[in-house]
Design a protein around this motif. Structure first.
Motif, PDB file in Angstrom:
ATOM      1  N   ILE A 327      67.130  99.502 131.990  1.00  0.00           N
ATOM      2  CA  ILE A 327      66.827 100.877 131.585  1.00  0.00           C
ATOM      3  C   ILE A 327      65.406 101.278 131.963  1.00  0.00           C
ATOM      4  O   ILE A 327      65.162 102.433 132.350  1.00  0.00           O
ATOM      5  N   HIS A 328      64.467 100.355 131.914  1.00  0.00           N
ATOM      6  CA  HIS A 328      63.094 100.702 132.289  1.00  0.00           C
ATOM      7  C   HIS A 328      62.970 100.935 133.792  1.00  0.00           C
ATOM      8  O   HIS A 328      62.218 101.821 134.226  1.00  0.00           O
ATOM      9  N   ALA A 329      63.694 100.163 134.599  1.00  0.00           N
ATOM     10  CA  ALA A 329      63.677 100.416 136.039  1.00  0.00           C
ATOM     11  C   ALA A 329      64.311 101.761 136.346  1.00  0.00           C
ATOM     12  O   ALA A 329      63.788 102.541 137.156  1.00  0.00           O
ATOM     13  N   TRP A 330      65.436 102.050 135.696  1.00  0.00           N
ATOM     14  CA  TRP A 330      66.099 103.331 135.912  1.00  0.00           C
ATOM     15  C   TRP A 330      65.194 104.491 135.482  1.00  0.00           C
ATOM     16  O   TRP A 330      65.074 105.493 136.191  1.00  0.00           O
ATOM     17  N   GLU A 331      64.557 104.359 134.329  1.00  0.00           N
ATOM     18  CA  GLU A 331      63.662 105.420 133.862  1.00  0.00           C
ATOM     19  C   GLU A 331      62.494 105.630 134.828  1.00  0.00           C
ATOM     20  O   GLU A 331      62.096 106.781 135.105  1.00  0.00           O
TER      21      GLU A 331
END
Length: 646
Positions: A327-331
């Motif tokens: 999720i942090h990479a996507w964000e």
């Protein structure tokens, strides 16, 4: 062998029988006669064994693919019989490429492990590769080898290795259509993300599953500075042998006892020979979020070097190992303006459960096999769209996140990144209440004793108990609720649904008599006392989101500082993202404590330069006071969907 030798051998046998008082076998018993074809003087193992594969529906071959520096990487290639114009699925792993197809079956779908079955229907070529330095591959192994640059002065990394491998595959596999998709979970997911930093033109689609992205901020090694010390077994398993190493030997059945008796995590490591491991020595020298960690944080790197490869970022809502990365990479990519080709998927799963059956997690049961259904209905069609050009029934939304209460997938065309989410404070109240109204004031205290840390599971906690480890994030929290060093705040019974979509933020105002402190904050769904149809869930305290924060990093992750004793400080940190509905008849609970042992190392509660090597005398009791009044209104800030606050 000549006839004279045979005759003498038979005479000797006759003499042996006579000396033993036994009747010798009849000399003319033809069926007892030793003939030359009965005697083997060499090995019964042939020099080269070739298994007949006439009835196999695939061919298996092993190749050594050369990299640009001459190092060759061991690769297993599984090609369906009569393959023609098929796309390639590539998996790069430190866990043995041979494990891609561990079963000796004539049918490809039965030969591969569960994580490959979706791709083993005869319509894909499967390639599995040992990363450099592991198992059958040449070269030197470096743990999550950093990208070329300040931490890696060589001319190769897992980005170049993925590029070179893809280039070789599309040039040498004449039965392929020249298009490649990459998949992989955990460390294998990390290799997918590394490939995306500079993808080969033939890489058309990718799915990093529960990828390791930032080992300090919230994946395998640390969570906000607190060490996940039970993962030290991974160090010896991964780095004491080119193949599979052994875990750390245990003196006691209960790991709570093992780590408590060892003292600090560094003392535990030293006692078990970790100084022989170059990775441990680098790791232990950087307990804070300095350049060693920042320069290999892949969420920052993919945002700086975005690709155009359609990418599906997958993780579990209760991923007990890598809940931070996807999720942090996507964000980071969405924030950088690259949301169009990046999609987020969060399922009701533990770590890497996407590659196994998904009927349930712990006591939570789903109406179907969520993982198999997702692979069949969404993931494989999406890959086929980019690898073959086949149309999809409906486009993949920006985010697909499972609703564990309503038990269905929710599709979001605009899932907001955490920094853009609106939040409503759920305040701690007097008399251990919890509510959206402003608290009247007060505080609550507990004594945190490093000699009696709060366990993360009921004791005993044996090492390598996979079932309990996979599901600890959904374990009933009543087992710690009555401990004096755990504070539990709870709302009245809800009269309407409270829907939360996004990342909760723990926002604590607290003081301690020590000079360092850890905080564990849990957001919990408290079930009614009785549950029709499932009595075992009566009163269940289900963790919805939780994490730990090391107090010395309250101002800076890179530059820790002592906590001023007896002074109120603010501790604010993000909890894992959720898509959850707290239903009428349930209550919302927030639990606060200062240890989660032995999963995380103990904070000595005395400031020392490196907690990994704290001395026994550094560990002291401390009184922790949580404020919910004039000195600070402690709360969990919830991304509540408008209109659902009670």
């Amino acid at each position: 062998m000549n006839k004279a030798f045979l005759a003498s051998a038979l005479l000797a046998l006759t003499g042996l029988y006579a000396s033993a008082g036994l009747a010798a076998p009849p000399a003319d018993a033809g069926h007892d006669r030793v003939t030359p074809d009965m005697i083997q003087t060499g090995s019964d193992i042939p020099a080269h064994w070739k298994q007949p594969e006439g009835n196999f529906d695939y061919t298996r071959r092993e190749v050594m693919i050369p990299m640009r520096d001459g190092v060759k990487l061991h690769t297993v290639i599984l090609t369906p019989k009569d393959a023609k114009n098929l796309p390639i699925i590539l998996n790069r792993t430190p866990y043995q490429a041979d494990g891609c197809a561990p079963n000796n079956s004539p049918h490809l779908v039965d030969a591969v492990w569960s994580g490959m079955k979706a791709w083993a229907d005869g319509s894909f070529i499967i390639a599995c590769q040992d990363i450099r330095g592991k198992y059958g591959s040449e070269g030197k192994y470096v743990m999550t080898r950093p990208p070329r640059g300040p931490l890696n002065p060589t001319k190769t990394d897992d980005t170049t290795d993925a590029w070179d491998t893809t280039d070789w595959l599309v040039k040498h596999l004449k039965d392929s259509n020249g298009k490649v998709g990459m998949i992989g979970s955990s460390y294998d997911g990390w290799t997918v993300v590394m490939a995306l930093l500079h993808p080969h033109p033939a890489l058309k689609v990718a799915a990093p599953e529960s990828p390791m992205i930032d080992g300090w901020m919230g994946d395998d090694w640390y969570h906000y500075g607190a060490l996940r010390q039970i993962n030290l077994d991974y160090f010896t398993g991964q780095m004491t042998a080119r193949g599979s190493g052994q875990s750390v030997p245990r003196e006691n059945y209960d790991d709570y006892t093992n780590f408590l008796e060892a003292g600090s995590a560094g003392a535990y490591a030293d006692a078990h020979g970790f100084k022989q491991l170059p990775w441990w020595n680098r790791f232990a020298a950087h307990p804070s979020y300095d350049a060693f960690w920042q320069l290999q944080a892949l969420d920052k790197l993919v945002a700086k070097h975005p690709s155009n490869v359609p990418t599906m970022w997958l993780q579990g809502l209760w991923d007990q190992e890598d809940i931070y990365g996807a999720i942090h990479a996507w964000e980071a990519l969405k924030e950088a303006g690259h949301g169009a080709n990046n999609h987020l998927v969060m399922g009701p799963w533990w770590h890497s459960q996407i590659n196994r059956d998904g009927w349930h997690i712990g006591p939570l049961k789903w109406p179907g096999n969520t993982t198999a259904q997702f692979r069949q209905d969404v993931m494989v069609p999406w890959f086929n769209h980019y690898l073959r050009g086949t149309p999809m029934k409906q486009p993949l939304p920006e985010a697909m996140i499972y609703n564990a209460v309503e038990q269905h997938w929710d599709r979001f065309n605009d899932w907001k990144v955490a920094s853009r989410q609106k939040r409503t404070p759920l305040y701690l109240q007097a008399k251990f209440g919890l509510g959206f109204e402003t608290p009247a004031g007060g505080s609550d205290s507990y004594v945190s004793d490093p000699a009696k840390p709060v366990p993360y599971l009921p004791r005993p906690i044996p090492a390598h108990d996979e079932d309990r480890w996979r599901t600890w994030l959904v374990h009933d929290q009543r087992f710690v609720e009555t401990r004096p060093d755990v504070l539990s705040y709870v709302t009245p019974v809800l009269t309407k649904t409270v829907t939360v979509q996004g990342a909760p933020i723990a926002d604590l105002y607290a003081k301690t008599t020590g000079t360092d402190v850890d905080f564990v904050v849990k957001l919990i769904d408290v079930y009614p006392g009785t549950v029709a149809g499932d009595p075992t869930m009566g009163g269940y305290e289900l963790p919805v989101s939780l994490d730990i924060f090391r107090g010395r990093y309250r101002k800076s992750f890179a530059h820790p500082s002592p906590v001023p004793a007896n002074q109120v400080q603010q501790y604010q940190f993000r909890l894992p993202s959720v898509n959850y509905e707290f239903k009428p008849g349930h209550r919302i609970m927030v639990q606060i404590q200062s240890s989660l042992f032995p999963l995380y190392d103990r904070n000595p509660q005395t400031y020392v330069p490196n907690i990994l090597f704290a001395k026994p005398s550094d560990y002291t009791k401390a009184t922790i006071t949580i404020e919910h009044g004039a000195q600070g209104r402690s709360a969990v800030l919830l991304p509540v969907v408008a209109g659902t606050e009670d």
